[in-house]
Write a protein that holds these residues in place. Sequence first.
Motif, PDB file in Angstrom:
ATOM      1  N   LEU A 166      29.336 -18.230 -26.721  1.00 37.51           N
ATOM      2  CA  LEU A 166      29.105 -18.666 -27.996  1.00 37.51           C
ATOM      3  C   LEU A 166      29.957 -17.932 -29.051  1.00 37.51           C
ATOM      4  O   LEU A 166      30.056 -16.705 -28.792  1.00 37.51           O
ATOM      5  CB  LEU A 166      27.676 -18.713 -28.466  1.00 37.51           C
ATOM      6  N   ILE A 185      20.397 -19.275 -33.328  1.00 38.76           N
ATOM      7  CA  ILE A 185      21.555 -20.417 -33.326  1.00 38.76           C
ATOM      8  C   ILE A 185      21.388 -21.579 -33.565  1.00 38.76           C
ATOM      9  O   ILE A 185      22.222 -22.273 -34.112  1.00 38.76           O
ATOM     10  CB  ILE A 185      21.960 -20.128 -31.819  1.00 38.76           C
ATOM     11  N   LEU A 190      26.377 -26.215 -35.638  1.00 39.59           N
ATOM     12  CA  LEU A 190      26.864 -26.351 -34.536  1.00 39.59           C
ATOM     13  C   LEU A 190      27.989 -27.151 -34.244  1.00 39.59           C
ATOM     14  O   LEU A 190      28.066 -28.431 -35.037  1.00 39.59           O
ATOM     15  CB  LEU A 190      25.955 -27.031 -33.338  1.00 39.59           C
ATOM     16  N   TRP A 198      26.504 -28.096 -25.878  1.00 36.68           N
ATOM     17  CA  TRP A 198      25.254 -27.794 -26.616  1.00 36.68           C
ATOM     18  C   TRP A 198      24.106 -28.385 -25.897  1.00 36.68           C
ATOM     19  O   TRP A 198      22.842 -27.890 -25.781  1.00 36.68           O
ATOM     20  CB  TRP A 198      25.316 -28.369 -28.040  1.00 36.68           C
ATOM     21  N   VAL A 229      29.038 -22.641 -34.987  1.00 37.66           N
ATOM     22  CA  VAL A 229      29.047 -21.960 -33.824  1.00 37.66           C
ATOM     23  C   VAL A 229      29.628 -22.844 -32.858  1.00 37.66           C
ATOM     24  O   VAL A 229      29.356 -24.063 -32.681  1.00 37.66           O
ATOM     25  CB  VAL A 229      27.711 -21.430 -33.437  1.00 37.66           C
ATOM     26  N   LEU A 249      28.763 -13.894 -29.528  1.00 32.43           N
ATOM     27  CA  LEU A 249      27.403 -14.328 -29.696  1.00 32.43           C
ATOM     28  C   LEU A 249      26.461 -14.167 -28.228  1.00 32.43           C
ATOM     29  O   LEU A 249      25.289 -14.271 -28.216  1.00 32.43           O
ATOM     30  CB  LEU A 249      27.069 -15.555 -30.406  1.00 32.43           C
TER      31      LEU A 249
END
Length: 290
Positions: A166, A185, A190, A198, A229, A249
């Motif tokens: 990530l 998160i 996203l 995801w 992200v 991440l």
Amino acid sequence: MRRTLPPLNALRSFEAAGRRLSFRAASEELGVTQGAVAQQVRLLEDHLGLALFRRLPRGLALSAEGAAYHAEIVRAFDILRRATGEVAGRAGVVTISVTPTFAARLLIPALPSLAAALPGIDLRTLATVAVSDLDRDQVDIAIRETRPPFPAALEARFLFRQDLVLVASPHLLGDRVAPLDPADIAALPLLHDAYDHWTRWFGRPGKRPGAVFNQVSLALDAALAGQGVAIASRAFVRADIAAGRLIDLGPAGYDTGADYYLLRRRGAPPRPAAQAVWDWCHSAFAAPPE
């Protein structure tokens, strides 16, 4: 001896039909009718006095004699292609097929290194997510995310694992410090791509808000712009993480089962230029042994 050789059209039809295991697919490739391909194959079988295919309810299967003969015919056509390319002044031209993300994130940044190492090479890049037909598309080398086992007609060489991580821009994270927990998160925008990572990361189906892209490279461009992200292979973001443009991440925590490989046809020895690019790709992109 020349009079005993089969007609070239019959050999071309047999080579294409044996590779595609379908008269219809061979006819589309050669630009003739399906009946014409079938007729040429029958002429070749009559010429040789043996059956090259077993006709099945759906498609074809090479007979034992046909499989052995086809391997030699493929080698002969490879020799003809190589000789023709060299006579036409294309001895230094090498065509490589890669995915758009691999092209944008790894191949293009490495092109100055290729030019310095192999100054006589004219590299032509075909960026596509489609599975390339190496013969039809005149591709010397392909790089794809795939997994074994590989067809007998292909040679494969491992490059690197599909190690998903990530990533996000430090501008998006602000005062947040990595690693972030799942709740943090989930609270961030996203970025989605065609892989739909995801859904697997959250462990349950369901549409989640965020921009959607058809290519990983576009999702990474959005991540670099601080828009959300993304999940991507570590190989594609390693330089950005090292430069501080993206923050790691943490790992995605699952294995896709597919890794990156160099691929090329088996058969006649490759042209020197194609062999040089093959070796350079392995040197440039292969992960160091663990």
